[in-house]
Design a protein around this motif. Structure first.
Motif, PDB file in Angstrom:
ATOM      1  N   ASP A 139      -6.961  -5.301 -11.561  1.00  0.00           N
ATOM      2  CA  ASP A 139      -8.090  -5.273 -12.498  1.00  0.00           C
ATOM      3  C   ASP A 139      -8.528  -3.822 -12.651  1.00  0.00           C
ATOM      4  OD1 ASP A 139      -8.183  -7.986 -12.710  1.00  0.00           O
ATOM      5  OD2 ASP A 139      -9.606  -8.230 -11.073  1.00  0.00           O
ATOM      6  N   ASP A 140      -9.390  -3.578 -13.638  1.00  0.00           N
ATOM      7  CA  ASP A 140      -9.909  -2.232 -13.777  1.00  0.00           C
ATOM      8  C   ASP A 140     -11.056  -2.072 -12.780  1.00  0.00           C
ATOM      9  OD1 ASP A 140     -10.258   0.280 -14.609  1.00  0.00           O
ATOM     10  OD2 ASP A 140     -11.331  -0.234 -16.453  1.00  0.00           O
ATOM     11  N   VAL A 141     -10.789  -1.389 -11.681  1.00  0.00           N
ATOM     12  CA  VAL A 141     -11.758  -1.264 -10.599  1.00  0.00           C
ATOM     13  C   VAL A 141     -12.526   0.047 -10.766  1.00  0.00           C
ATOM     14  CG1 VAL A 141     -11.929  -0.894  -8.114  1.00  0.00           C
ATOM     15  CG2 VAL A 141     -10.349  -2.610  -9.004  1.00  0.00           C
ATOM     16  N   HIS A 142     -13.814   0.016 -10.451  1.00  0.00           N
ATOM     17  CA  HIS A 142     -14.593   1.267 -10.448  1.00  0.00           C
ATOM     18  C   HIS A 142     -15.000   1.599  -9.028  1.00  0.00           C
ATOM     19  CE1 HIS A 142     -14.732   1.759 -14.766  1.00  0.00           C
ATOM     20  NE2 HIS A 142     -14.684   0.435 -14.776  1.00  0.00           N
ATOM     21  N   ILE A 143     -15.169   2.910  -8.789  1.00  0.00           N
ATOM     22  CA  ILE A 143     -15.496   3.379  -7.437  1.00  0.00           C
ATOM     23  C   ILE A 143     -16.856   4.062  -7.471  1.00  0.00           C
ATOM     24  CG2 ILE A 143     -14.791   5.002  -5.603  1.00  0.00           C
ATOM     25  CD1 ILE A 143     -12.787   2.746  -5.883  1.00  0.00           C
ATOM     26  N   ARG A 144     -17.659   3.804  -6.440  1.00  0.00           N
ATOM     27  CA  ARG A 144     -18.899   4.590  -6.312  1.00  0.00           C
ATOM     28  C   ARG A 144     -19.023   5.063  -4.863  1.00  0.00           C
ATOM     29  NH1 ARG A 144     -23.590  -0.126  -6.475  1.00  0.00           N
ATOM     30  NH2 ARG A 144     -23.314  -0.755  -4.315  1.00  0.00           N
ATOM     31  N   PHE A 145     -19.686   6.194  -4.693  1.00  0.00           N
ATOM     32  CA  PHE A 145     -19.860   6.764  -3.363  1.00  0.00           C
ATOM     33  C   PHE A 145     -21.315   6.663  -2.936  1.00  0.00           C
ATOM     34  CE2 PHE A 145     -16.187   9.966  -4.201  1.00  0.00           C
ATOM     35  CZ  PHE A 145     -15.255   9.020  -3.797  1.00  0.00           C
ATOM     36  N   ARG A 146     -21.513   6.330  -1.665  1.00  0.00           N
ATOM     37  CA  ARG A 146     -22.848   6.399  -1.059  1.00  0.00           C
ATOM     38  C   ARG A 146     -22.798   7.443   0.039  1.00  0.00           C
ATOM     39  NH1 ARG A 146     -23.345   2.098   1.891  1.00  0.00           N
ATOM     40  NH2 ARG A 146     -21.365   1.178   1.286  1.00  0.00           N
ATOM     41  N   PRO A 147     -23.866   8.248   0.190  1.00  0.00           N
ATOM     42  CA  PRO A 147     -23.837   9.278   1.229  1.00  0.00           C
ATOM     43  C   PRO A 147     -23.677   8.647   2.608  1.00  0.00           C
ATOM     44  CG  PRO A 147     -25.817   9.460  -0.134  1.00  0.00           C
ATOM     45  CD  PRO A 147     -25.146   8.190  -0.524  1.00  0.00           C
ATOM     46  N   SER A 148     -22.916   9.326   3.457  1.00  0.00           N
ATOM     47  CA  SER A 148     -22.704   8.799   4.798  1.00  0.00           C
ATOM     48  C   SER A 148     -22.485   9.962   5.749  1.00  0.00           C
ATOM     49  CB  SER A 148     -21.503   7.864   4.779  1.00  0.00           C
ATOM     50  OG  SER A 148     -21.319   7.269   6.046  1.00  0.00           O
ATOM     51  N   LEU A 158      -8.641   6.874  -5.273  1.00  0.00           N
ATOM     52  CA  LEU A 158      -9.075   5.558  -4.781  1.00  0.00           C
ATOM     53  C   LEU A 158      -9.108   4.534  -5.915  1.00  0.00           C
ATOM     54  CD1 LEU A 158     -11.927   6.438  -2.236  1.00  0.00           C
ATOM     55  CD2 LEU A 158      -9.625   5.614  -1.730  1.00  0.00           C
ATOM     56  N   ARG A 159      -9.571   4.978  -7.072  1.00  0.00           N
ATOM     57  CA  ARG A 159      -9.646   4.062  -8.206  1.00  0.00           C
ATOM     58  C   ARG A 159      -8.244   3.631  -8.654  1.00  0.00           C
ATOM     59  NH1 ARG A 159     -10.104   4.824 -13.888  1.00  0.00           N
ATOM     60  NH2 ARG A 159     -10.856   2.874 -14.827  1.00  0.00           N
ATOM     61  N   ALA A 160      -7.331   4.604  -8.744  1.00  0.00           N
ATOM     62  CA  ALA A 160      -5.960   4.278  -9.164  1.00  0.00           C
ATOM     63  C   ALA A 160      -5.314   3.335  -8.144  1.00  0.00           C
ATOM     64  CB  ALA A 160      -5.132   5.559  -9.283  1.00  0.00           C
ATOM     65  N   PHE A 161      -5.582   3.586  -6.863  1.00  0.00           N
ATOM     66  CA  PHE A 161      -5.004   2.753  -5.807  1.00  0.00           C
ATOM     67  C   PHE A 161      -5.530   1.316  -5.892  1.00  0.00           C
ATOM     68  CE2 PHE A 161      -5.909   0.995  -1.556  1.00  0.00           C
ATOM     69  CZ  PHE A 161      -4.605   0.660  -1.207  1.00  0.00           C
ATOM     70  N   MET A 162      -6.856   1.184  -5.996  1.00  0.00           N
ATOM     71  CA  MET A 162      -7.441  -0.159  -6.012  1.00  0.00           C
ATOM     72  C   MET A 162      -7.039  -0.926  -7.265  1.00  0.00           C
ATOM     73  SD  MET A 162      -8.841  -0.230  -3.119  1.00  0.00           S
ATOM     74  CE  MET A 162      -8.533  -1.910  -3.417  1.00  0.00           C
ATOM     75  N   THR A 163      -6.961  -0.217  -8.396  1.00  0.00           N
ATOM     76  CA  THR A 163      -6.560  -0.884  -9.637  1.00  0.00           C
ATOM     77  C   THR A 163      -5.119  -1.379  -9.519  1.00  0.00           C
ATOM     78  OG1 THR A 163      -8.086   0.469 -10.905  1.00  0.00           O
ATOM     79  CG2 THR A 163      -6.319  -0.581 -12.134  1.00  0.00           C
ATOM     80  N   PHE A 197       0.848  -1.214   0.000  1.00  0.00           N
ATOM     81  CA  PHE A 197       0.000   0.000   0.000  1.00  0.00           C
ATOM     82  C   PHE A 197       0.878   1.257   0.000  1.00  0.00           C
ATOM     83  CE2 PHE A 197      -4.341  -1.465   1.892  1.00  0.00           C
ATOM     84  CZ  PHE A 197      -4.430  -2.421   0.916  1.00  0.00           C
ATOM     85  N   LYS A 198       1.903   1.231   0.850  1.00  0.00           N
ATOM     86  CA  LYS A 198       2.784   2.410   0.944  1.00  0.00           C
ATOM     87  C   LYS A 198       3.431   2.689  -0.403  1.00  0.00           C
ATOM     88  CE  LYS A 198       4.224   1.978   5.769  1.00  0.00           C
ATOM     89  NZ  LYS A 198       5.309   1.500   6.640  1.00  0.00           N
ATOM     90  N   SER A 199       3.856   1.629  -1.073  1.00  0.00           N
ATOM     91  CA  SER A 199       4.581   1.883  -2.315  1.00  0.00           C
ATOM     92  C   SER A 199       3.622   2.334  -3.425  1.00  0.00           C
ATOM     93  CB  SER A 199       5.457   0.679  -2.683  1.00  0.00           C
ATOM     94  OG  SER A 199       4.886  -0.075  -3.679  1.00  0.00           O
ATOM     95  N   ILE A 200       2.392   1.802  -3.438  1.00  0.00           N
ATOM     96  CA  ILE A 200       1.419   2.295  -4.436  1.00  0.00           C
ATOM     97  C   ILE A 200       1.127   3.772  -4.186  1.00  0.00           C
ATOM     98  CG2 ILE A 200      -0.957   2.125  -5.286  1.00  0.00           C
ATOM     99  CD1 ILE A 200      -0.884  -0.874  -4.538  1.00  0.00           C
ATOM    100  N   MET A 201       0.892   4.110  -2.915  1.00  0.00           N
ATOM    101  CA  MET A 201       0.538   5.498  -2.601  1.00  0.00           C
ATOM    102  C   MET A 201       1.713   6.442  -2.839  1.00  0.00           C
ATOM    103  SD  MET A 201      -2.621   5.304  -2.085  1.00  0.00           S
ATOM    104  CE  MET A 201      -2.978   7.008  -1.671  1.00  0.00           C
ATOM    105  N   ASP A 209     -17.412   2.398  -2.278  1.00  0.00           N
ATOM    106  CA  ASP A 209     -17.498   0.989  -2.705  1.00  0.00           C
ATOM    107  C   ASP A 209     -16.668   0.825  -3.969  1.00  0.00           C
ATOM    108  OD1 ASP A 209     -19.494   0.705  -0.790  1.00  0.00           O
ATOM    109  OD2 ASP A 209     -21.132   0.897  -2.248  1.00  0.00           O
ATOM    110  N   MET A 210     -16.224  -0.392  -4.219  1.00  0.00           N
ATOM    111  CA  MET A 210     -15.546  -0.625  -5.507  1.00  0.00           C
ATOM    112  C   MET A 210     -16.193  -1.825  -6.194  1.00  0.00           C
ATOM    113  SD  MET A 210     -12.080  -2.607  -4.609  1.00  0.00           S
ATOM    114  CE  MET A 210     -12.116  -4.116  -3.652  1.00  0.00           C
ATOM    115  N   SER A 211     -16.133  -1.787  -7.515  1.00  0.00           N
ATOM    116  CA  SER A 211     -16.645  -2.954  -8.235  1.00  0.00           C
ATOM    117  C   SER A 211     -15.446  -3.852  -8.489  1.00  0.00           C
ATOM    118  CB  SER A 211     -17.245  -2.529  -9.572  1.00  0.00           C
ATOM    119  OG  SER A 211     -16.214  -2.120 -10.446  1.00  0.00           O
TER     120      SER A 211
END
Ligand code: FA5
Length: 333
Positions: free
Chosen positions: A245-254, A235-240, A116-120, A266-268
């Motif tokens: 894989d090509d990950v997608h991000i969506r937000f829900r109100p909180s 977040l998308r670049a990090f998760m991918t 994680f550290k190296s991706i970020m 959330d991610m797909s």
């Protein structure tokens, strides 16, 4: 017999004795007999040098030295030959192939944290650390969580009964890495772009996805013009990068007291939507409290549970496996 013949005879006998020696004691006995400094045979031959004529002396002297060198060299060679380990050394057959020694490995969570550290870092985020024992200011107040807020309930936190800060306030094991956001902003003027990864503690009921000690990665980027769109892209670049894989991000109100707006991200991934953590735009009140001007700079923050990602990627179904230290589990990573 003249001196030259005696030297030749000596050499022949010495080389034969050296070759005949079969162990360390034997070769030592040969050394003493033929090359011994006090009363060896060579010592006797040395006396010959005094008896030869002045013309013969250089020739015999040279022969003497050559013989001595050859015998010494042969003796040394035989000595080291006899010192070599034999196939059987004290019951160990050194000719058998060895058994590989199993080396230890880094814990899967440590591996995940490093990754994680190296991706970020590649995304421009520096890593910072913060203390695990916190005061109420950094764990709550500075994060806009007032004294009456239910999140401060002693039953939902690990307050330390004995530890008191010198200023007198109670201390607790931090319940979130968001504390580090405050510590960084307090000491650094904007822009800041950091992540902080570490342990957090909550008296949650332990089950397959909850532990009372777990790890979070906090992210914070404050600068002029930072928006929710930046958060989504990061977040998308990090998760991918992590999942490949090509990950997608969506937000829900909180809702989080220290972000406005707040979202659950959330991610797909592989045809499923999975929750990855809490996030949002840093609340202007929080920025103000650390001396930033919310009219000038904006920022996003996120907090992700590290165990859950590692479980997702490796198909681990129970969070408790991470803390049991069962070598059969740990060796698979
Ligand atoms: C927080 O802790 C917020 N500090 C996140 C945040 C940071 C919001 C910055 C806004 C800005 P939450 O309590 O939802 O949020 O925890 C975040 C993640 O930690 C969860 O999504 C989950 O992955 C993980 N988590 C929470 N509790 C546990 C637990 N008991 N065991 C394992 N993982 C947990």
């Amino acid at each position: 017999m003249d001196a030259a013949a005696q030297l030749a005879e000596y050499e022949q006998a010495a080389l034969a004795a050296i070759a005949a020696a079969t162990d360390a004691d034997g070769i030592e006995a040969v050394r003493i007999e033929y090359l011994g400094k006090k009363q060896g045979r060579l010592k006797d031959l040395q006396k010959l040098l005094g008896q030869v004529t002045a013309e013969e002396r250089p020739v015999i002297g040279k022969q003497f030295n050559e013989v001595k060198n050859r015998v010494s060299a042969a003796l040394e060679a035989r000595q080291s030959e006899l010192e070599k380990p034999t196939a059987e050394v004290e019951g160990i057959d050194v000719t058998l192939p060895g058994t590989p020694l199993r080396l230890g490995k880094r814990h899967p969570l440590t591996q995940t944290i490093d990754e994680f550290k190296s991706i970020m870092a590649r995304l421009g985020f520096a890593t910072v650390d913060g203390p695990e024992i916190e005061d109420e200011h950094h764990n709550f107040e500075a994060l806009n969580i007032p004294a009456i807020h239910p999140a401060r309930d002693p039953l939902d936190n690990f307050y330390l009964a004995t530890a008191e800060k010198s200023s007198g306030g109670p201390l607790l094991l931090r319940s979130q890495t968001s504390t580090v956001q405050i510590r960084v902003m307090e000491r650094t003027p904007p822009p800041v772009r950091i992540v902080s990864l570490g342990r957090v503690y909550r008296p949650d009921t332990i089950d397959a996805t909850h532990s009372c000690m777990f790890h979070q990665m906090e992210g914070l980027w404050v600068e002029e013009g930072v928006t929710l769109a930046h958060l989504k892209s990061v977040l998308r670049a990090f998760m991918t990068a992590y999942l490949g894989d090509d990950v997608h991000i969506r937000f829900r109100p909180s809702f989080f007291p220290f972000t406005e707006p707040s979202v659950e991200a959330d991610m797909s991934w592989r045809d499923d939507w999975l929750e990855i953590g809490g996030a949002g735009m840093v609340d202007p009140n929080v920025l103000k409290a650390v001396g930033y001007d919310p009219e000038k700079v904006t920022g996003f923050a996120f907090g992700l549970g590290i165990e859950r990602f590692c479980m997702q990627r490796h198909g681990i179904t129970d969070i408790r496996r991470f803390y049991e230290n069962d070598v059969r589990f740990l060796q698979q990573f």
